[in-house]
Enzyme design. Sequence first.
Site, PDB file in Angstrom:
ATOM      1  N   ASN A  13       0.859  -1.191   0.000  1.00  0.00           N
ATOM      2  CA  ASN A  13       0.000   0.000   0.000  1.00  0.00           C
ATOM      3  C   ASN A  13       0.894   1.240   0.000  1.00  0.00           C
ATOM      4  O   ASN A  13       1.480   1.584   1.025  1.00  0.00           O
ATOM      5  CB  ASN A  13      -0.901  -0.039   1.255  1.00  0.00           C
ATOM      6  N   TRP A  14       0.970   1.882  -1.154  1.00  0.00           N
ATOM      7  CA  TRP A  14       1.868   3.043  -1.272  1.00  0.00           C
ATOM      8  C   TRP A  14       1.280   4.309  -0.675  1.00  0.00           C
ATOM      9  O   TRP A  14       1.938   5.343  -0.627  1.00  0.00           O
ATOM     10  CB  TRP A  14       2.237   3.265  -2.753  1.00  0.00           C
ATOM     11  N   LYS A  15       0.041   4.257  -0.270  1.00  0.00           N
ATOM     12  CA  LYS A  15      -0.643   5.424   0.317  1.00  0.00           C
ATOM     13  C   LYS A  15      -0.479   6.629  -0.618  1.00  0.00           C
ATOM     14  O   LYS A  15      -0.454   6.449  -1.836  1.00  0.00           O
ATOM     15  CB  LYS A  15      -0.144   5.685   1.744  1.00  0.00           C
ATOM     16  N   HIS A  97      -9.530   1.226   5.364  1.00  0.00           N
ATOM     17  CA  HIS A  97      -8.204   1.389   5.976  1.00  0.00           C
ATOM     18  C   HIS A  97      -8.328   2.329   7.181  1.00  0.00           C
ATOM     19  O   HIS A  97      -9.155   3.244   7.180  1.00  0.00           O
ATOM     20  CB  HIS A  97      -7.221   1.959   4.945  1.00  0.00           C
ATOM     21  N   GLU A  99      -6.670   4.779   8.083  1.00  0.00           N
ATOM     22  CA  GLU A  99      -6.534   6.215   7.770  1.00  0.00           C
ATOM     23  C   GLU A  99      -7.835   6.759   7.184  1.00  0.00           C
ATOM     24  O   GLU A  99      -8.157   7.933   7.352  1.00  0.00           O
ATOM     25  CB  GLU A  99      -5.340   6.416   6.819  1.00  0.00           C
ATOM     26  N   GLU A 167      -5.064  -4.741  10.977  1.00  0.00           N
ATOM     27  CA  GLU A 167      -4.043  -3.702  11.102  1.00  0.00           C
ATOM     28  C   GLU A 167      -4.297  -2.912  12.384  1.00  0.00           C
ATOM     29  O   GLU A 167      -5.104  -1.963  12.379  1.00  0.00           O
ATOM     30  CB  GLU A 167      -4.103  -2.750   9.905  1.00  0.00           C
ATOM     31  N   GLY A 173       2.721   2.524  10.861  1.00  0.00           N
ATOM     32  CA  GLY A 173       3.672   3.625  10.727  1.00  0.00           C
ATOM     33  C   GLY A 173       4.447   3.932  11.998  1.00  0.00           C
ATOM     34  O   GLY A 173       5.125   4.951  12.074  1.00  0.00           O
ATOM     35  N   SER A 210       3.718  -1.874  10.381  1.00  0.00           N
ATOM     36  CA  SER A 210       5.174  -1.912  10.577  1.00  0.00           C
ATOM     37  C   SER A 210       5.823  -3.231  10.183  1.00  0.00           C
ATOM     38  O   SER A 210       6.774  -3.694  10.822  1.00  0.00           O
ATOM     39  CB  SER A 210       5.526  -1.538  12.028  1.00  0.00           C
ATOM     40  N   GLY A 231       2.980  -1.082   4.326  1.00  0.00           N
ATOM     41  CA  GLY A 231       2.934   0.339   3.997  1.00  0.00           C
ATOM     42  C   GLY A 231       4.315   0.859   3.635  1.00  0.00           C
ATOM     43  O   GLY A 231       4.813   0.647   2.534  1.00  0.00           O
ATOM     44  N   GLY A 232       4.971   1.518   4.604  1.00  0.00           N
ATOM     45  CA  GLY A 232       6.259   2.178   4.361  1.00  0.00           C
ATOM     46  C   GLY A 232       7.294   1.312   3.652  1.00  0.00           C
ATOM     47  O   GLY A 232       7.971   1.772   2.726  1.00  0.00           O
TER      48      GLY A 232
HETATM   49  P1  13P Z   1       3.154   0.583   7.698  1.00  0.00           P
HETATM   50  O1  13P Z   1       3.664  -0.709   7.111  1.00  0.00           O
HETATM   51  O2  13P Z   1       3.859   1.783   7.185  1.00  0.00           O
HETATM   52  O3  13P Z   1       3.060   0.515   9.181  1.00  0.00           O
HETATM   53  O4  13P Z   1       1.629   0.747   7.156  1.00  0.00           O
HETATM   54  C1  13P Z   1       0.762  -0.312   7.267  1.00  0.00           C
HETATM   55  C2  13P Z   1      -0.450   0.019   6.508  1.00  0.00           C
HETATM   56  O5  13P Z   1      -1.190   0.903   6.863  1.00  0.00           O
HETATM   57  C3  13P Z   1      -0.724  -0.785   5.294  1.00  0.00           C
HETATM   58  O6  13P Z   1      -2.016  -0.568   4.838  1.00  0.00           O
END
Ligand code: 13P
Length: 251
Positions: A13-15, A97, A99, A167, A173, A210, A231-232
């Site tokens: 997920n590149w957000k 998600h 967010e 999650e 994050g 994470s 994510g990251g």
């Molecule tokens: P991180 O891997 O950056 O913690 O993000 C997880 C995430 O929200 C994937 O959708």
Amino acid sequence: MIGNNKAKFVAGNWKMNGDAAQLRTLTSEIVADLGECNNVALFPPNTYLWLVREILRESTMGYGAQNVARADNGAHTGEISASMLVDMGCRYVIVGHSERRHTYGEDDTLIAAKMQCAILSHLCPILCVGETKTQRENGDIFEVITQQLTVGLAHIPFPQHIMIAYEPVWAIGSGKAATPKQIMQMHEVIHKWLAQQANECKIAVLYGGSVNADNADAILSIPQVDGVLVGGSSLKSSEFVAIAKSACAHY
Ligand code: 13P
């Protein structure tokens, strides 16, 4: 389970990150290293779906969007429907998600409508669930997750082509993934809940929060974990490829 029959699933997920040049390079590097991997999927910002589609044209790797509208067409300024995502070649969509829930106020009822739209368009939705730090400290976590599943999947007939991503909000994050024990406990609860809806259905339950190249192997070794939502670490090709390679060793 969805993926290359057996291997665990890996979603990146590149957000809201990157530009065309950066994401072209990232996608090309991932494809060059992983080749044919239909247990891997990339989730770029919508404006770059066309670019990922172009690069993945010859690959079995999938891609999808990070969000979807609650309706399929009409007067919904700024929204993108499930059928439009299918038209762009998407196989998957992330729904609910944390967010979207916490920064954009999406509630379980809205998320349920989005799930229904995705299913009706034959997209595979990945429903995200997870508790906040306060909810964990209050000891409500199993009720919180069960409620998110019950309302979020209210309109979904089982068995269905969906995935769930656990999650925990506090792990996203933060650089602090949930412990294997915490992950195993929650995945067990989710699998049990899903089995109650339909005995025969095998729905993949992913973990996110994470995940990185160092902890992926330990997380993917947990039998109740069917894959990871990254994510990251999905923004660095070497990290993401290492995670995907680790997933291919677990089924
Ligand atoms: P991180 O891997 O950056 O913690 O993000 C997880 C995430 O929200 C994937 O959708």
